[in-house]
Scaffold this active site. Structure first.
Site, PDB file in Angstrom:
ATOM      1  N   LYS A  64       1.512  -8.085  -3.328  1.00  0.00           N
ATOM      2  CA  LYS A  64       1.815  -9.502  -3.095  1.00  0.00           C
ATOM      3  C   LYS A  64       3.394  -9.509  -3.455  1.00  0.00           C
ATOM      4  CE  LYS A  64      -1.056 -10.282  -6.103  1.00  0.00           C
ATOM      5  NZ  LYS A  64      -1.746  -9.725  -6.425  1.00  0.00           N
ATOM      6  N   THR A  65       4.335  -8.761  -3.879  1.00  0.00           N
ATOM      7  CA  THR A  65       5.578  -9.016  -4.446  1.00  0.00           C
ATOM      8  C   THR A  65       6.346  -8.702  -3.319  1.00  0.00           C
ATOM      9  OG1 THR A  65       4.618  -8.943  -7.396  1.00  0.00           O
ATOM     10  CG2 THR A  65       7.016  -8.654  -6.322  1.00  0.00           C
ATOM     11  N   ARG A 217      -0.004   0.616  -6.352  1.00  0.00           N
ATOM     12  CA  ARG A 217       0.243   0.672  -7.879  1.00  0.00           C
ATOM     13  C   ARG A 217      -0.197   1.712  -8.562  1.00  0.00           C
ATOM     14  NH1 ARG A 217       0.775  -4.444 -10.477  1.00  0.00           N
ATOM     15  NH2 ARG A 217       2.948  -4.942  -9.265  1.00  0.00           N
TER      16      ARG A 217
HETATM   17  P1  ADP Z   1       1.737  -7.053  -6.832  1.00  0.00           P
HETATM   18  O1  ADP Z   1       2.120  -7.946  -6.623  1.00  0.00           O
HETATM   19  O2  ADP Z   1       0.210  -7.509  -5.546  1.00  0.00           O
HETATM   20  O3  ADP Z   1       1.091  -6.626  -8.279  1.00  0.00           O
HETATM   21  P2  ADP Z   1       3.432  -4.456  -5.609  1.00  0.00           P
HETATM   22  O4  ADP Z   1       4.093  -5.847  -4.399  1.00  0.00           O
HETATM   23  O5  ADP Z   1       4.096  -4.669  -7.000  1.00  0.00           O
HETATM   24  O6  ADP Z   1       2.097  -5.719  -5.476  1.00  0.00           O
HETATM   25  O7  ADP Z   1       3.176  -3.662  -5.401  1.00  0.00           O
HETATM   26  C1  ADP Z   1       2.672  -2.249  -6.023  1.00  0.00           C
HETATM   27  C2  ADP Z   1       2.962  -1.583  -5.687  1.00  0.00           C
HETATM   28  O8  ADP Z   1       3.021  -0.530  -4.970  1.00  0.00           O
HETATM   29  C3  ADP Z   1       4.743  -1.592  -5.837  1.00  0.00           C
HETATM   30  O9  ADP Z   1       6.201  -0.592  -5.851  1.00  0.00           O
HETATM   31  C4  ADP Z   1       4.565  -0.840  -3.486  1.00  0.00           C
HETATM   32  O10 ADP Z   1       5.865   0.327  -3.564  1.00  0.00           O
HETATM   33  C5  ADP Z   1       3.379  -0.499  -3.944  1.00  0.00           C
HETATM   34  N1  ADP Z   1       2.694  -0.962  -2.112  1.00  0.00           N
HETATM   35  C6  ADP Z   1       1.510  -1.759  -2.216  1.00  0.00           C
HETATM   36  N2  ADP Z   1       1.869  -2.325  -1.205  1.00  0.00           N
HETATM   37  C7  ADP Z   1       1.947  -1.739  -0.199  1.00  0.00           C
HETATM   38  C8  ADP Z   1       1.506  -1.297   0.872  1.00  0.00           C
HETATM   39  N3  ADP Z   1       1.196  -1.770   1.788  1.00  0.00           N
HETATM   40  N4  ADP Z   1       1.893  -0.295   1.715  1.00  0.00           N
HETATM   41  C9  ADP Z   1       3.559   0.431   0.895  1.00  0.00           C
HETATM   42  N5  ADP Z   1       3.162   0.747  -0.514  1.00  0.00           N
HETATM   43  C10 ADP Z   1       2.608  -0.939  -1.488  1.00  0.00           C
END
Ligand code: ADP
Length: 334
Positions: A64-65, A217
């Site tokens: 999401k982030t 993650r």
């Molecule tokens: P959330 O905000 O949903 O908790 P994040 O955006 O922080 O998740 O993602 C967690 C980690 O996973 C990040 O460091 C990112 O590098 C990796 N990640 C998440 N989705 C993807 C994707 N579709 N492709 C590559 N890396 C991803």
């Protein structure tokens, strides 16, 4: 913290900067979300206006982030990052809103955890691009309306059902993120071994992907442990034997279950003949708080079909018995 905790820790954050994809094209998996998002962004670009406010919805660790940052990058606008728990007073939000540049993306993580008055201020700002700044106190206080330049709110939530309807209705587009199939995680990991400058084999990567609970993650975290293991005990190559040995060391089994998950299943099958058994009884049997079992272990066990929730308590499924190498009694749910 558990190694398979989908929430981020300090080490994850340190690696995020290096591993986060920067563009929509670099995102693995989530084809639907990618197509929807690229349409919304392209349309806004052609019209020359900021896109609708967008909500990213889904479990922790799925991107999401990352997507919020990509939205800003694709639009070539700055991004301001805050979170629901950080906005406890309407004044906190007013300060942020009144300093936004035109077109800026305001990312609000855990948006369902904002304080009520701030929430109301946010949805008025999203609708009318205006905030009422309260000057003075008590009966003499007056509200001075302040016009804001157009901007885009990107909200993230693990619990979209908890968002009040008026706030939810202000989002023109919701991206629903889902757990990743192992093949998509393998693609992410392959890209990341290149970024981290480590050698890997396909079997090594697949071994990690299969144990990562559908969550990028977690996959990234397991990759770091396997890399550690390979560097200390091997030639530095993330291969099958390094992956197996490292993940055994950290108690993550072939299906991504850890010690607590297995303890829960063991108790269910061996002590309670498969259940059903009440949550608190089950928690006592594994020496944990009921809350920990319910929020930490159970969601994954239920999602994967190891455990079923019945009105009379938790029960082990056929898969749970098989996973433990035990014979299921007759009448075990599929
Ligand atoms: P959330 O905000 O949903 O908790 P994040 O955006 O922080 O998740 O993602 C967690 C980690 O996973 C990040 O460091 C990112 O590098 C990796 N990640 C998440 N989705 C993807 C994707 N579709 N492709 C590559 N890396 C991803």
């Amino acid at each position: 913290a558990r190694i398979i905790d989908p929430g981020g820790d300090a080490e994850d954050r340190r690696f995020d900067a290096a591993l986060r994809p920067r563009r929509l094209a670099d995102i693995a998996g989530q084809p639907r979300v990618k197509d929807q998002l690229s349409l919304v962004l392209e349309a806004a670009r052609r019209r020359g206006v900021p896109p609708d406010h967008m909500l990213m919805s889904g479990p922790p660790g799925l991107g999401k982030t990352t997507l919020a940052m990509i939205i800003a990058a694709e639009l070539e606008v700055p991004i301001r990052i805050t979170s629901g728990p950080a906005i406890q007073h309407a004044g906190d939000l007013a300060a942020i809103l009144s300093s936004l540049a035109e077109g800026e993306v305001l990312f609000v993580d855990e948006i369902h955890r904002m304080a009520r008055p701030a929430e109301e201020m946010l949805y008025l700002a999203m609708e009318d691009f205006r905030v009422d700044v309260i000057v003075g106190k008590g009966p003499g206080a007056t509200a001075i309306p302040l016009e804001l330049p157009p901007f885009t709110v990107v909200g993230a939530t693990t619990r979209s059902g908890l968002l009040p309807a008026p706030l939810r209705d202000r989002f023109g587009f919701t991206a629903h993120l889902d757990y990743y199939p192992a093949s998509d995680l393998a693609q992410i990991l392959t890209r990341n071994t290149v970024l981290l400058d480590v050698d890997s084999t396909r079997q090594g990567i697949e071994e990690i992907s299969g144990r990562s609970r559908g969550t990028p993650r977690i996959a990234n975290r397991l990759l770091r442990r396997v890399r550690d293991y390979a560097q200390v005990h091997g030639e530095g190559v993330v291969d099958l034997s390094a992956a197996r040995a490292a993940l055994e060391l950290f108690d993550v089994d072939a299906r991504g279950l850890d010690r607590l998950d297995r303890a829960v299943l063991e108790a269910l099958c061996r002590r309670f003949d498969g259940g059903p058994v009440g949550l608190s009884t089950l928690a006592v049997a594994v020496g944990e708080e009921p809350d920990t079992v319910e929020t930490v272990s159970e969601p994954y066990l239920v999602r994967e079909g190891y455990m079923v929730r019945t009105p009379r308590g938790r029960a082990a499924s056929m898969m749970a018995w098989e996973h433990l190498g035990l014979v299921a009694p007759p009448g075990t749910p599929g």
